[in-house]
Design an enzyme around this catalytic site. Structure first.
Site, PDB file in Angstrom:
ATOM      1  N   PRO A 264       0.822  -1.214   0.000  1.00 39.65           N
ATOM      2  CA  PRO A 264       0.000   0.000   0.000  1.00 39.65           C
ATOM      3  C   PRO A 264       0.859   1.268   0.000  1.00 39.65           C
ATOM      4  O   PRO A 264       0.402   2.330  -0.394  1.00 39.65           O
ATOM      5  CB  PRO A 264      -0.793  -0.098   1.320  1.00 39.65           C
ATOM      6  CG  PRO A 264      -0.677  -1.505   1.752  1.00 39.65           C
ATOM      7  CD  PRO A 264       0.618  -2.018   1.205  1.00 39.65           C
TER       8      PRO A 264
ATOM      9  N   ARG B   2      -1.365  -9.010 -20.715  1.00 42.18           N
ATOM     10  CA  ARG B   2      -2.249  -8.752 -21.869  1.00 42.18           C
ATOM     11  C   ARG B   2      -1.608  -7.774 -22.853  1.00 42.18           C
ATOM     12  O   ARG B   2      -2.063  -7.646 -23.987  1.00 42.18           O
ATOM     13  CB  ARG B   2      -3.608  -8.256 -21.436  1.00 42.18           C
ATOM     14  CG  ARG B   2      -3.622  -6.887 -20.810  1.00 42.18           C
ATOM     15  CD  ARG B   2      -5.003  -6.540 -20.296  1.00 42.18           C
ATOM     16  NE  ARG B   2      -5.947  -6.225 -21.350  1.00 42.18           N
ATOM     17  CZ  ARG B   2      -6.034  -5.042 -21.950  1.00 42.18           C
ATOM     18  NH1 ARG B   2      -5.179  -4.071 -21.623  1.00 42.18           N
ATOM     19  NH2 ARG B   2      -6.938  -4.832 -22.880  1.00 42.18           N
TER      20      ARG B   2
ATOM     21  N   GLU C 249       2.686  -7.442   8.118  1.00 41.46           N
ATOM     22  CA  GLU C 249       2.889  -5.994   8.006  1.00 41.46           C
ATOM     23  C   GLU C 249       3.906  -5.661   6.928  1.00 41.46           C
ATOM     24  O   GLU C 249       4.260  -4.503   6.760  1.00 41.46           O
ATOM     25  CB  GLU C 249       3.381  -5.441   9.360  1.00 41.46           C
ATOM     26  CG  GLU C 249       2.486  -5.760  10.543  1.00 41.46           C
ATOM     27  CD  GLU C 249       1.037  -5.395  10.297  1.00 41.46           C
ATOM     28  OE1 GLU C 249       0.158  -6.267  10.452  1.00 41.46           O
ATOM     29  OE2 GLU C 249       0.786  -4.243   9.890  1.00 41.46           O
TER      30      GLU C 249
ATOM     31  N   ASP D 256      -7.168   0.883 -25.104  1.00 42.69           N
ATOM     32  CA  ASP D 256      -7.555   0.746 -23.695  1.00 42.69           C
ATOM     33  C   ASP D 256      -7.911   2.082 -23.072  1.00 42.69           C
ATOM     34  O   ASP D 256      -7.391   3.114 -23.459  1.00 42.69           O
ATOM     35  CB  ASP D 256      -6.360   0.202 -22.895  1.00 42.69           C
ATOM     36  CG  ASP D 256      -6.214  -1.310 -23.067  1.00 42.69           C
ATOM     37  OD1 ASP D 256      -7.155  -1.910 -23.592  1.00 42.69           O
ATOM     38  OD2 ASP D 256      -5.173  -1.833 -22.672  1.00 42.69           O
TER      39      ASP D 256
HETATM   40  O1  LIG Z   1      -2.149  -4.621   0.720  1.00 36.23           O
HETATM   41  C1  LIG Z   1      -1.428  -4.572  -0.266  1.00 36.23           C
HETATM   42  O2  LIG Z   1      -0.314  -5.404  -0.413  1.00 36.23           O
HETATM   43  C2  LIG Z   1      -0.104  -6.368   0.643  1.00 36.23           C
HETATM   44  C3  LIG Z   1       0.688  -5.744   1.760  1.00 36.23           C
HETATM   45  C4  LIG Z   1       2.063  -5.498   1.604  1.00 36.23           C
HETATM   46  C5  LIG Z   1       2.786  -4.882   2.635  1.00 36.23           C
HETATM   47  C6  LIG Z   1       2.136  -4.528   3.827  1.00 36.23           C
HETATM   48  C7  LIG Z   1       0.759  -4.775   3.966  1.00 36.23           C
HETATM   49  C8  LIG Z   1       0.040  -5.388   2.933  1.00 36.23           C
HETATM   50  C9  LIG Z   1      -1.671  -3.587  -1.345  1.00 36.23           C
HETATM   51  C10 LIG Z   1      -2.661  -2.623  -1.349  1.00 36.23           C
HETATM   52  N1  LIG Z   1      -2.536  -1.929  -2.504  1.00 36.23           N
HETATM   53  N2  LIG Z   1      -1.504  -2.438  -3.209  1.00 36.23           N
HETATM   54  C11 LIG Z   1      -0.943  -3.459  -2.516  1.00 36.23           C
END
Ligand SMILES: O=C(OCc1ccccc1)c1cn[nH]c1
Length: 250
Positions: free
Chosen positions: A89, A158, A116, A173
Protein backbone atom coordinates in the site's frame (compact mmCIF):
# COMPACT_ATOMS: atom_id res chain seq x y z
CA UNK A 1 8.74 -13.12 -20.46
CA UNK A 2 9.67 -15.12 -17.41
CA UNK A 3 7.69 -14.39 -14.23
CA UNK A 4 8.66 -15.76 -10.81
CA UNK A 5 6.27 -15.38 -7.90
CA UNK A 6 7.41 -16.23 -4.35
CA UNK A 7 4.61 -16.64 -1.80
CA UNK A 8 3.49 -18.55 1.30
CA UNK A 9 0.14 -19.16 -0.45
CA UNK A 10 1.00 -20.64 -3.88
CA UNK A 11 -2.62 -21.77 -4.33
CA UNK A 12 -3.62 -18.08 -4.35
CA UNK A 13 -1.98 -17.83 -7.78
CA UNK A 14 -3.98 -20.70 -9.31
CA UNK A 15 -6.11 -18.26 -11.39
CA UNK A 16 -2.99 -17.62 -13.49
CA UNK A 17 -3.54 -21.07 -15.01
CA UNK A 18 -6.85 -20.08 -16.60
CA UNK A 19 -8.07 -17.88 -19.45
CA UNK A 20 -5.89 -15.27 -21.08
CA UNK A 21 -2.78 -15.68 -18.94
CA UNK A 22 -3.15 -19.46 -18.82
CA UNK A 23 -3.26 -19.59 -22.62
CA UNK A 24 -0.26 -17.28 -22.91
CA UNK A 25 1.67 -19.55 -20.57
CA UNK A 26 0.61 -22.62 -22.57
CA UNK A 27 1.72 -20.83 -25.74
CA UNK A 28 5.11 -20.13 -24.20
CA UNK A 29 4.68 -16.36 -24.37
CA UNK A 30 4.76 -16.29 -20.57
CA UNK A 31 6.89 -18.59 -18.41
CA UNK A 32 5.20 -18.29 -14.99
CA UNK A 33 6.76 -20.07 -12.01
CA UNK A 34 5.17 -19.97 -8.55
CA UNK A 35 7.40 -20.80 -5.56
CA UNK A 36 6.70 -21.52 -1.88
CA UNK A 37 8.74 -19.07 0.23
CA UNK A 38 9.14 -21.68 2.96
CA UNK A 39 11.36 -23.65 0.53
CA UNK A 40 14.06 -21.21 1.60
CA UNK A 41 13.62 -21.70 5.35
CA UNK A 42 15.65 -24.24 7.31
CA UNK A 43 14.20 -24.31 10.80
CA UNK A 44 11.78 -26.94 12.06
CA UNK A 45 8.81 -24.55 11.85
CA UNK A 46 9.75 -23.03 8.46
CA UNK A 47 9.59 -19.60 10.09
CA UNK A 48 9.02 -16.67 7.73
CA UNK A 49 7.98 -13.94 10.18
CA UNK A 50 8.82 -12.47 13.57
CA UNK A 51 7.61 -9.67 15.84
CA UNK A 52 8.29 -6.06 14.78
CA UNK A 53 11.41 -4.39 16.21
CA UNK A 54 10.27 -1.34 18.14
CA UNK A 55 7.01 -3.05 19.03
CA UNK A 56 3.63 -2.54 17.39
CA UNK A 57 0.92 -4.86 16.12
CA UNK A 58 1.27 -7.80 13.77
CA UNK A 59 4.34 -9.55 12.44
CA UNK A 60 7.08 -8.67 9.96
CA UNK A 61 8.44 -11.04 7.31
CA UNK A 62 12.05 -11.99 7.94
CA UNK A 63 14.61 -10.87 5.32
CA UNK A 64 16.59 -14.15 5.16
CA UNK A 65 14.08 -16.43 3.37
CA UNK A 66 13.28 -13.71 0.81
CA UNK A 67 16.96 -13.07 0.19
CA UNK A 68 17.69 -16.75 -0.28
CA UNK A 69 14.70 -17.06 -2.62
CA UNK A 70 15.80 -14.08 -4.69
CA UNK A 71 19.38 -15.30 -4.87
CA UNK A 72 18.21 -18.79 -5.81
CA UNK A 73 15.92 -17.51 -8.56
CA UNK A 74 18.28 -14.79 -9.81
CA UNK A 75 21.85 -16.01 -9.21
CA UNK A 76 24.39 -13.17 -8.81
CA UNK A 77 25.51 -11.99 -12.23
CA UNK A 78 22.27 -13.01 -13.97
CA UNK A 79 20.26 -9.89 -12.99
CA UNK A 80 20.25 -8.29 -16.48
CA UNK A 81 16.68 -7.64 -17.61
CA UNK A 82 15.25 -8.64 -14.23
CA UNK A 83 13.07 -6.40 -12.07
CA UNK A 84 11.79 -7.12 -8.55
CA UNK A 85 8.19 -6.04 -7.90
CA UNK A 86 6.98 -5.63 -4.32
CA UNK A 87 3.23 -4.95 -3.98
CA UNK A 88 2.52 -2.67 -1.00
CA UNK A 89 0.00 0.00 0.00
CA UNK A 90 2.97 2.30 0.50
CA UNK A 91 4.15 1.93 -3.08
CA UNK A 92 4.08 4.03 -6.23
CA UNK A 93 0.69 3.78 -8.00
CA UNK A 94 0.49 0.87 -10.44
CA UNK A 95 -0.98 2.42 -13.60
CA UNK A 96 -1.35 1.46 -17.25
CA UNK A 97 1.82 3.39 -17.96
CA UNK A 98 3.68 1.36 -15.31
CA UNK A 99 2.21 -1.83 -16.83
CA UNK A 100 3.50 -0.77 -20.27
CA UNK A 101 6.94 -0.19 -18.77
CA UNK A 102 7.00 -3.55 -16.97
CA UNK A 103 5.92 -5.26 -20.20
CA UNK A 104 9.35 -4.40 -21.64
CA UNK A 105 11.20 -6.47 -19.02
CA UNK A 106 12.45 -9.98 -19.84
CA UNK A 107 12.10 -11.22 -16.26
CA UNK A 108 9.84 -10.09 -13.42
CA UNK A 109 10.12 -11.42 -9.84
CA UNK A 110 7.12 -10.71 -7.60
CA UNK A 111 7.48 -10.61 -3.80
CA UNK A 112 3.94 -10.46 -2.36
CA UNK A 113 4.18 -9.85 1.38
CA UNK A 114 1.84 -10.95 4.11
CA UNK A 115 1.51 -9.56 7.66
CA UNK A 116 2.89 -5.99 8.01
CA UNK A 117 5.36 -6.37 5.18
CA UNK A 118 8.93 -7.51 4.60
CA UNK A 119 11.94 -6.34 6.65
CA UNK A 120 13.15 -3.17 4.90
CA UNK A 121 16.67 -4.51 4.60
CA UNK A 122 15.54 -7.10 2.03
CA UNK A 123 14.36 -4.35 -0.35
CA UNK A 124 17.54 -2.32 0.29
CA UNK A 125 19.81 -5.30 -0.38
CA UNK A 126 17.86 -6.30 -3.50
CA UNK A 127 18.02 -2.74 -4.86
CA UNK A 128 21.81 -3.05 -4.95
CA UNK A 129 21.44 -5.95 -7.38
CA UNK A 130 18.47 -5.05 -9.61
CA UNK A 131 15.72 -2.43 -10.05
CA UNK A 132 13.10 -2.79 -7.30
CA UNK A 133 9.59 -1.39 -7.81
CA UNK A 134 7.36 -1.02 -4.74
CA UNK A 135 3.90 -0.69 -6.31
CA UNK A 136 0.39 -0.09 -5.00
CA UNK A 137 -2.74 -1.25 -6.82
CA UNK A 138 -4.90 1.06 -4.70
CA UNK A 139 -5.35 2.91 -1.43
CA UNK A 140 -6.53 0.06 0.77
CA UNK A 141 -4.81 -2.67 2.78
CA UNK A 142 -5.01 -6.33 1.76
CA UNK A 143 -4.04 -9.31 3.90
CA UNK A 144 -1.34 -10.11 1.37
CA UNK A 145 0.15 -9.00 -1.91
CA UNK A 146 -0.93 -12.08 -3.89
CA UNK A 147 -4.12 -10.42 -5.18
CA UNK A 148 -2.02 -7.46 -6.34
CA UNK A 149 0.27 -9.89 -8.20
CA UNK A 150 -2.75 -11.33 -10.04
CA UNK A 151 -3.76 -7.79 -11.04
CA UNK A 152 -0.30 -6.82 -12.24
CA UNK A 153 0.42 -10.07 -14.10
CA UNK A 154 -2.88 -9.73 -15.98
CA UNK A 155 -2.37 -6.02 -16.77
CA UNK A 156 1.20 -6.64 -17.99
CA UNK A 157 0.57 -10.02 -19.64
CA UNK A 158 -2.25 -8.75 -21.87
CA UNK A 159 0.13 -6.17 -23.35
CA UNK A 160 2.58 -8.78 -24.60
CA UNK A 161 2.45 -9.55 -28.33
CA UNK A 162 0.34 -12.59 -29.09
CA UNK A 163 -1.49 -12.67 -25.76
CA UNK A 164 -4.65 -10.87 -26.86
CA UNK A 165 -6.22 -12.13 -30.03
CA UNK A 166 -6.71 -9.28 -32.48
CA UNK A 167 -10.39 -9.42 -31.47
CA UNK A 168 -9.57 -7.87 -28.08
CA UNK A 169 -6.86 -5.37 -28.89
CA UNK A 170 -5.10 -3.46 -26.11
CA UNK A 171 -4.41 -0.46 -28.32
CA UNK A 172 -7.58 1.45 -27.41
CA UNK A 173 -7.55 0.75 -23.70
CA UNK A 174 -8.87 3.17 -21.15
CA UNK A 175 -5.84 5.10 -19.96
CA UNK A 176 -4.26 3.77 -23.13
CA UNK A 177 -1.41 5.90 -24.35
CA UNK A 178 -1.75 4.65 -27.90
CA UNK A 179 -0.84 7.35 -30.40
CA UNK A 180 -3.52 8.04 -33.01
CA UNK A 181 -7.10 6.99 -32.26
CA UNK A 182 -6.35 5.79 -28.76
CA UNK A 183 -8.14 7.40 -25.85
CA UNK A 184 -4.84 8.91 -24.77
CA UNK A 185 -5.29 8.96 -21.00
CA UNK A 186 -9.10 9.18 -21.04
CA UNK A 187 -11.68 6.77 -19.69
CA UNK A 188 -13.53 4.78 -22.32
CA UNK A 189 -17.05 5.89 -23.09
CA UNK A 190 -20.10 3.58 -23.32
CA UNK A 191 -20.05 0.46 -25.49
CA UNK A 192 -22.97 -1.20 -27.27
CA UNK A 193 -23.72 -4.31 -29.27
CA UNK A 194 -26.79 -5.86 -30.95
CA UNK A 195 -29.78 -5.74 -30.73
CA UNK A 196 -30.24 -2.15 -31.98
CA UNK A 197 -33.16 -1.80 -29.55
CA UNK A 198 -33.31 -3.63 -26.22
CA UNK A 199 -35.65 -2.99 -23.32
CA UNK A 200 -37.05 -0.12 -25.37
CA UNK A 201 -33.58 1.45 -25.36
CA UNK A 202 -31.82 2.30 -28.62
CA UNK A 203 -28.15 2.13 -29.52
CA UNK A 204 -27.06 5.76 -30.27
CA UNK A 205 -27.89 6.09 -34.00
CA UNK A 206 -24.44 7.54 -34.79
CA UNK A 207 -22.96 4.10 -34.10
CA UNK A 208 -25.15 2.58 -36.81
CA UNK A 209 -24.35 5.34 -39.32
CA UNK A 210 -21.26 3.72 -40.81
CA UNK A 211 -19.61 7.15 -40.79
CA UNK A 212 -16.33 6.29 -39.10
CA UNK A 213 -15.08 9.87 -38.72
CA UNK A 214 -18.31 10.91 -37.00
CA UNK A 215 -18.25 7.74 -34.87
CA UNK A 216 -14.67 8.44 -33.79
CA UNK A 217 -15.61 12.01 -32.88
CA UNK A 218 -18.66 10.81 -30.92
CA UNK A 219 -16.56 8.24 -29.04
CA UNK A 220 -13.99 10.87 -28.15
CA UNK A 221 -16.69 13.22 -26.90
CA UNK A 222 -18.15 10.43 -24.77
CA UNK A 223 -14.71 9.58 -23.42
CA UNK A 224 -14.15 13.21 -22.45
CA UNK A 225 -17.62 13.43 -20.90
CA UNK A 226 -17.13 10.28 -18.84
CA UNK A 227 -13.61 11.26 -17.78
CA UNK A 228 -14.81 14.71 -16.65
CA UNK A 229 -17.62 13.08 -14.66
CA UNK A 230 -15.76 10.15 -13.14
CA UNK A 231 -12.14 11.23 -13.00
CA UNK A 232 -11.66 15.00 -13.18
CA UNK A 233 -8.11 14.38 -11.94
CA UNK A 234 -7.31 12.77 -15.28
CA UNK A 235 -8.55 15.83 -17.14
CA UNK A 236 -6.00 17.96 -15.26
CA UNK A 237 -3.19 15.63 -16.28
CA UNK A 238 -4.15 15.48 -19.94
CA UNK A 239 -1.48 16.39 -22.44
CA UNK A 240 -2.95 19.48 -24.19
CA UNK A 241 -1.46 18.31 -27.48
CA UNK A 242 -3.42 15.08 -27.10
CA UNK A 243 -6.61 17.14 -27.37
CA UNK A 244 -7.18 18.26 -30.91
CA UNK A 245 -8.56 21.73 -31.65
CA UNK A 246 -12.24 20.61 -31.66
CA UNK A 247 -11.77 19.17 -28.14
CA UNK A 248 -10.33 22.45 -26.96
CA UNK A 249 -13.41 24.23 -28.31
CA UNK A 250 -15.55 22.29 -25.78
O1 LIG B 1 -2.15 -4.62 0.72
C1 LIG B 1 -1.43 -4.57 -0.27
O2 LIG B 1 -0.31 -5.40 -0.41
C2 LIG B 1 -0.10 -6.37 0.64
C3 LIG B 1 0.69 -5.74 1.76
C4 LIG B 1 2.06 -5.50 1.60
C5 LIG B 1 2.79 -4.88 2.63
C6 LIG B 1 2.14 -4.53 3.83
C7 LIG B 1 0.76 -4.78 3.97
C8 LIG B 1 0.04 -5.39 2.93
C9 LIG B 1 -1.67 -3.59 -1.35
C10 LIG B 1 -2.66 -2.62 -1.35
N1 LIG B 1 -2.54 -1.93 -2.50
N2 LIG B 1 -1.50 -2.44 -3.21
C11 LIG B 1 -0.94 -3.46 -2.52
Amino acid sequence: MRIDIVTIFPEYLAPLDVSLIGKAAAAGILDIRVHELRTWTHDRHNTVDDSPCGGGPGMVMKPEPWWEALTGLVPPGTEAGTRLIVPTPSGRPFTQRVAEDLATASHLVFAPARYEGIDRRFVEAAAERMPVEELSIGDYVLAGGEVAVLVMVEAVGRLLPGVLGNAESAKDDSFGHASEGGMAGLLEGPVYTKPATWDGREVPPVLLSGNHAVIARWRRDEALRRTAAMRPDLIEGLDPDALDKKDRAR
